[in-house]
Each structure stands twice: as C-alpha cells, then as structure tokens.
Design a protein around this motif. Structure first.
Motif, PDB file in Angstrom:
ATOM      1  N   LEU A   1      -8.422  -4.521  -6.890  1.00 16.34           N
ATOM      2  CA  LEU A   1      -7.324  -3.710  -7.413  1.00 16.34           C
ATOM      3  C   LEU A   1      -6.434  -3.180  -6.292  1.00 16.34           C
ATOM      4  O   LEU A   1      -5.211  -3.096  -6.447  1.00 16.34           O
ATOM      5  CB  LEU A   1      -7.882  -2.554  -8.248  1.00 16.34           C
ATOM      6  CG  LEU A   1      -8.517  -2.963  -9.588  1.00 16.34           C
ATOM      7  CD1 LEU A   1      -9.335  -1.816 -10.172  1.00 16.34           C
ATOM      8  CD2 LEU A   1      -7.447  -3.423 -10.576  1.00 16.34           C
ATOM      9  N   ARG A   2      -7.042  -2.819  -5.151  1.00 19.60           N
ATOM     10  CA  ARG A   2      -6.227  -2.369  -4.001  1.00 19.60           C
ATOM     11  C   ARG A   2      -5.317  -3.483  -3.525  1.00 19.60           C
ATOM     12  O   ARG A   2      -4.134  -3.272  -3.251  1.00 19.60           O
ATOM     13  CB  ARG A   2      -7.129  -1.925  -2.849  1.00 19.60           C
ATOM     14  CG  ARG A   2      -7.602  -0.507  -2.892  1.00 19.60           C
ATOM     15  CD  ARG A   2      -8.015   0.011  -1.531  1.00 19.60           C
ATOM     16  NE  ARG A   2      -9.007  -0.806  -0.871  1.00 19.60           N
ATOM     17  CZ  ARG A   2     -10.314  -0.622  -0.948  1.00 19.60           C
ATOM     18  NH1 ARG A   2     -10.798   0.345  -1.704  1.00 19.60           N
ATOM     19  NH2 ARG A   2     -11.152  -1.393  -0.285  1.00 19.60           N
ATOM     20  N   LYS A   3      -5.885  -4.675  -3.397  1.00 18.45           N
ATOM     21  CA  LYS A   3      -5.102  -5.801  -2.889  1.00 18.45           C
ATOM     22  C   LYS A   3      -3.980  -6.197  -3.844  1.00 18.45           C
ATOM     23  O   LYS A   3      -2.997  -6.810  -3.440  1.00 18.45           O
ATOM     24  CB  LYS A   3      -6.017  -7.004  -2.636  1.00 18.45           C
ATOM     25  CG  LYS A   3      -6.882  -6.877  -1.382  1.00 18.45           C
ATOM     26  CD  LYS A   3      -7.768  -8.093  -1.218  1.00 18.45           C
ATOM     27  CE  LYS A   3      -8.474  -8.103   0.138  1.00 18.45           C
ATOM     28  NZ  LYS A   3      -7.576  -8.429   1.238  1.00 18.45           N
ATOM     29  N   ALA A   4      -4.125  -5.854  -5.126  1.00 17.95           N
ATOM     30  CA  ALA A   4      -3.147  -6.278  -6.132  1.00 17.95           C
ATOM     31  C   ALA A   4      -1.930  -5.362  -6.224  1.00 17.95           C
ATOM     32  O   ALA A   4      -0.959  -5.692  -6.906  1.00 17.95           O
ATOM     33  CB  ALA A   4      -3.829  -6.353  -7.504  1.00 17.95           C
ATOM     34  N   ILE A   5      -1.954  -4.220  -5.538  1.00 19.24           N
ATOM     35  CA  ILE A   5      -0.824  -3.279  -5.634  1.00 19.24           C
ATOM     36  C   ILE A   5       0.378  -3.829  -4.871  1.00 19.24           C
ATOM     37  O   ILE A   5       0.286  -4.131  -3.684  1.00 19.24           O
ATOM     38  CB  ILE A   5      -1.204  -1.898  -5.054  1.00 19.24           C
ATOM     39  CG1 ILE A   5      -2.444  -1.346  -5.751  1.00 19.24           C
ATOM     40  CG2 ILE A   5      -0.040  -0.919  -5.200  1.00 19.24           C
ATOM     41  CD1 ILE A   5      -3.012  -0.101  -5.093  1.00 19.24           C
ATOM     42  N   PRO A   6       1.530  -3.975  -5.521  1.00 24.35           N
ATOM     43  CA  PRO A   6       2.733  -4.485  -4.840  1.00 24.35           C
ATOM     44  C   PRO A   6       3.451  -3.360  -4.092  1.00 24.35           C
ATOM     45  O   PRO A   6       4.414  -2.773  -4.582  1.00 24.35           O
ATOM     46  CB  PRO A   6       3.586  -5.019  -5.996  1.00 24.35           C
ATOM     47  CG  PRO A   6       3.208  -4.162  -7.150  1.00 24.35           C
ATOM     48  CD  PRO A   6       1.766  -3.773  -6.955  1.00 24.35           C
ATOM     49  N   ALA A   7       2.983  -3.055  -2.894  1.00 21.91           N
ATOM     50  CA  ALA A   7       3.483  -1.876  -2.172  1.00 21.91           C
ATOM     51  C   ALA A   7       4.355  -2.258  -0.978  1.00 21.91           C
ATOM     52  O   ALA A   7       4.602  -3.434  -0.690  1.00 21.91           O
ATOM     53  CB  ALA A   7       2.305  -1.018  -1.719  1.00 21.91           C
ATOM     54  N   ASN A   8       4.807  -1.246  -0.259  1.00 23.77           N
ATOM     55  CA  ASN A   8       5.582  -1.373   0.966  1.00 23.77           C
ATOM     56  C   ASN A   8       4.843  -2.274   1.963  1.00 23.77           C
ATOM     57  O   ASN A   8       3.628  -2.187   2.125  1.00 23.77           O
ATOM     58  CB  ASN A   8       5.766   0.047   1.531  1.00 23.77           C
ATOM     59  CG  ASN A   8       6.480   0.068   2.857  1.00 23.77           C
ATOM     60  OD1 ASN A   8       5.870  -0.258   3.877  1.00 23.77           O
ATOM     61  ND2 ASN A   8       7.733   0.468   2.861  1.00 23.77           N
ATOM     62  N   THR A   9       5.583  -3.146   2.657  1.00 26.72           N
ATOM     63  CA  THR A   9       4.947  -4.102   3.578  1.00 26.72           C
ATOM     64  C   THR A   9       4.212  -3.395   4.719  1.00 26.72           C
ATOM     65  O   THR A   9       3.185  -3.879   5.197  1.00 26.72           O
ATOM     66  CB  THR A   9       5.989  -5.069   4.163  1.00 26.72           C
ATOM     67  OG1 THR A   9       7.051  -4.306   4.753  1.00 26.72           O
ATOM     68  CG2 THR A   9       6.558  -5.974   3.091  1.00 26.72           C
ATOM     69  N   ASN A  10       4.726  -2.257   5.161  1.00 26.94           N
ATOM     70  CA  ASN A  10       4.041  -1.511   6.222  1.00 26.94           C
ATOM     71  C   ASN A  10       2.704  -0.963   5.731  1.00 26.94           C
ATOM     72  O   ASN A  10       1.700  -0.990   6.456  1.00 26.94           O
ATOM     73  CB  ASN A  10       4.918  -0.361   6.727  1.00 26.94           C
ATOM     74  CG  ASN A  10       6.129  -0.855   7.491  1.00 26.94           C
ATOM     75  OD1 ASN A  10       6.011  -1.733   8.336  1.00 26.94           O
ATOM     76  ND2 ASN A  10       7.297  -0.305   7.192  1.00 26.94           N
TER      77      ASN A  10
END
Length: 452
Positions: free
Chosen positions: A127-136
């Motif tokens: 689930l952590r890896k699936a979050i579409p977040a800021n590249t940094n």
C-alpha cells in the motif's frame, strides 16, 4: 519471478548453460541455484536470464573412471576430462574457485538484487508503494525501504550502508523541503508541515533512526524504520488526494474510488463455535477484519466493492475455504466489471489484460501477500472480474514458484489488503458468515455515476 527450472535427461553425457548476472558472484550463484539432481527430466535453464556477463555451453563426454583412455589420447583430452570432473564437482558440491572473488559483491547489494525484494511481502508495504506521491518523497521512501531488506542479512548487518541510506533521505528531505510542501493542498498544508517536521526531528524520525543505526541495535533500527516509513506514508497520502490519471470514457459509468477506503468485516462462525481468543482475552463469537482498499491503483474495482458494501450486499454472505483462498458467495447482479491491474512502473491501470510475470511484468498490488483481497474472475471471461464475488488470498511461500511469486500473480484484480485481523483468516472455514461489512472510511472519496 517463477521461472521454469528444467532440464534434458542426463546420462553419461550432459550439457549445461550457466548464466551469471552482474550482481551475483559466481560462487554464490553456482552454490545456490545449480545443485540439481542429475536425474531431472527437464532442461536446465538459469533463473536469471537477462544481461548475462558469462555464458558457456559445452558438451562433455564423461564415461566412467574405469574407461578413461589416457594412453591413446593427447594431453588435451586428459585436460578436458579433468576440467569436466572439476566442473561436475563444483556443481554437486560447491567449492571456492580462485580469481572469482574479484566479481563478488557485498551482501547488502546481493540482498537488494534478490528476486524476493521485487515484490512487497506485506500489505502495508504494498500500500505504501502504491501511493502516487511527490517524486522526492518517493526517493526518500525507496531509500528507507532498502533498509528493511538489509536488516534481513544474518549476523553482521551492513550498518554503514544503512547509515548512508538515512543520510541520503535526510538530504533529500532538507534540500527539497519547498518542493515537498508545495504539493500539499492548501487545507492540508498545516498538517503536512507538522508531519514533515516529525519526519526530520520527531521521536520516530530520521535523526532518531540514524542514532539507532549508529548504536548498531537491529531491534531499535526496525522499530525506528517502521515509524519513519509510517510518517512518510502519511505525508504521501496528503500529497495524493485524487487519481493521477484519467479513466477511459467507457468506464465512467462505474462507481469509482479516488483514494483509499477502509472496510470492516464482522465474521461469525457458521457452526456456532467460537474464534480463538485474542491475547489475554476470551473466546469470541465474532471476529473483526479490516481491509484497506486502494482506489489509486484500482479505482473501478475498489469503487464497485465500496458501493456494494454501502448497499449491504455482503451482509449475510457465506464464505468458502478453497485451496489458498477464502471465497465469498457469488451473486448475479446484472453487469460486468473489467479486469483492472496497475503494472509496476506505469501511471495508469491496464483493463481486460493480465500480466506476464515471466517477462518481468509485476503488479503494483501483488497477489503474493497473505491477506490480499481480490475479485474472482467472471464466469464468462478471464478479461472480466466478477462484479460481486471476492476472495481473501492465503499466500503460502511453500506453494509459490521461484522468487516466491504465486502462480496466479498478475491474473486477478487485487484491490486491497487485510491490515487488521489477519490472524482470523486462518480460522475461517467453509460455512462461516459475513455478519456485516461496513465502509468505515473513504465515503467522501467514492464517486457514483450520478455524482460525476
């Protein structure tokens, strides 16, 4: 990944093909992957086949020792026989070979390049890896996730490598502060700023994690790492309030979840018995399971499931234990739901298409996790999921292929993971009942067709 490990029947003549990737020492590769019984009826193929740096194939005649003709053949024949014997001994009982140490790498890198590290092994990690977040933020997360793999190394831990990973994360976090906070929605900036400060200097932040590593205490490192990664995930979720892609127009008629949701199941034993007591507690007539569903990777599948839960469609549904799955009853509800899988490295899901894991295609939400939740296939076509029937997957590495992947990996729409009550799954039997299913979080992220 689960590659076939096969070979032609071996008699007194045999041929073999060894492929050693750049990240694996020859000694460790031969000792780990090639001790195959010589009676194996299938062709021998290397587990790692991409980017080989050494590949050799030679057909060798190896008669019994009593029949080796040393007088009628020249020195080259004798040398080839000796070479064949040495290679055979190295395969069957691995020994160090001189001059191969120059190609060996550190245990830290060996762990990071292992096939087992390519796929998340827990629902929380997936689930952590699936979050579409800021590249940094993703760069910080990736650097920290590596530490969890490095902690698996027995005996001497590579604390120097771990320290470097944390310092790298700290540098990104401090140098890119403005970029990280700029991606937060205006109404979430205050909360995001508090989380950012906690990530740097908080009790479970990066500075504290760095001190745990310097103390060389693996237990403290593990606890500190989990705390830092939880903070990273919270901050990433604030940065990703909706979908990062547009749905195909033909699927806009479906309910869709544009974020995360939490489903709470109450399970009851069908035969009137009780669930095992929790630690220090009493036997329970009912048990609770929580599932986080991920609309970032499977908006249609998660949205459809959330809508059915709200409508009470699963209240009273019976469960069936089949092989490695707990399957719900099926019900014809009059429409089809396309298979929906987000491949790793992609920005939008594939529809009506399965993945070929043998070609390196892996899903963002893998099935190979104990407690994964997925939709069953439609009765008419594997290109569609059942719009109603779902299952809990009881992953067992002993029944998986090479690399620890399920043989069904990439074939189903996985849309969530059991995050609480996992111990209950092993107690569920055929005939047990879903007394109730409730959407306890995420109703504000569920978009129904009439609302769009």
């Amino acid at each position: 990944m689960a590659f076939p490990l096969s070979s032609a029947t071996l008699s007194h003549k045999f041929s073999f093909n060894v492929s050693i990737p750049s990240f694996t020492s020859k000694q460790s590769f031969l000792s780990t992957h090639l001790p195959i019984p010589l009676t194996s009826p299938r062709p021998l193929r290397p587990i790692f086949s991409k980017n080989p740096i050494l590949e050799f194939t030679d057909r060798l005649d190896v008669p019994t020792m009593a029949c080796i003709p040393t007088q009628d053949h020249g020195p080259r024949k004798v040398e080839s026989i000796i070479a064949a014997i040495l290679i055979f001994v190295q395969i069957s009982s691995p020994l160090p070979i001189v001059a191969w140490d120059s190609m060996s790498i550190s245990p830290a890198k060996a762990v990071l390049y292992s096939p087992d590290t390519k796929v998340p092994r827990t629902g929380e990690l997936a689930l952590r890896k699936a979050i579409p977040a800021n590249t940094n933020m993703k760069a910080i997360q990736d650097s920290l996730e590596e530490i969890s793999y490095l902690l698996r190394i027995p005996q001497r831990k590579p604390y120097g490598t771990m320290e470097g990973n944390v310092k790298k994360s700290l540098k990104i976090a401090m140098d890119e502060k403005e970029s990280i906070l700029a991606t937060l929605p205006p109404d979430l900036k205050e909360k995001g700023s508090t989380l950012y400060a906690s990530l740097i200097d908080g009790k479970g932040g990066l500075q504290a994690l760095l001190q745990c590593i310097k103390d060389k205490d693996p237990d403290k490192v593990s606890v500190g790492l989990a705390s830092s990664l939880d903070t990273v995930a919270e901050l990433e979720l604030l940065q990703a309030p909706g979908l990062s892609f547009l749905l195909p127009e033909q699927y806009l008629k479906y309910p869709r979840l544009v974020g995360r949701g939490i489903i709470e199941f109450t399970i009851e034993k069908g035969d009137g018995s009780s669930f095992s007591p929790e630690a220090g507690g009493e036997s329970r007539k009912t048990a609770t399971i929580q599932v986080v569903i991920d609309g970032y990777s499977t908006p249609l599948t998660s949205g459809n499931f959330a809508k059915l839960v709200i409508d009470g469609a699963y209240d009273g549904a019976k469960l069936n234990l089949i092989n490695q799955a707990i399957l719900s009853d099926n019900k014809n509800i009059g429409y089809s739901l396309p298979l929906e899988i987000m491949p790793s490295g992609q920005f939008e899901p594939l529809y009506r298409t399965t993945l070929n894991v043998q070609d390196g295609e892996l899903p963002v939400l893998p099935l190979s996790v104990y407690g994964a939740v997925a939709m069953a296939h439609s009765e008419t076509s594997d290109e569609y999921s059942s719009p109603f029937q779902f299952f809990f997957y009881l992953y067992d590495k002993r029944s998986a292929g090479l690399g620890g992947l399920s043989f069904d990996e990439g074939q189903f729409s996985v849309f969530g993971y059991t995050t609480a009550g996992r111990e209950t799954l092993s107690q569920i039997k055929t005939g047990d009942i879903i007394r109730s299913a409730k959407l306890v979080e995420g109703r504000d992220r569920l978009i129904l067709p009439e609302e769009s």
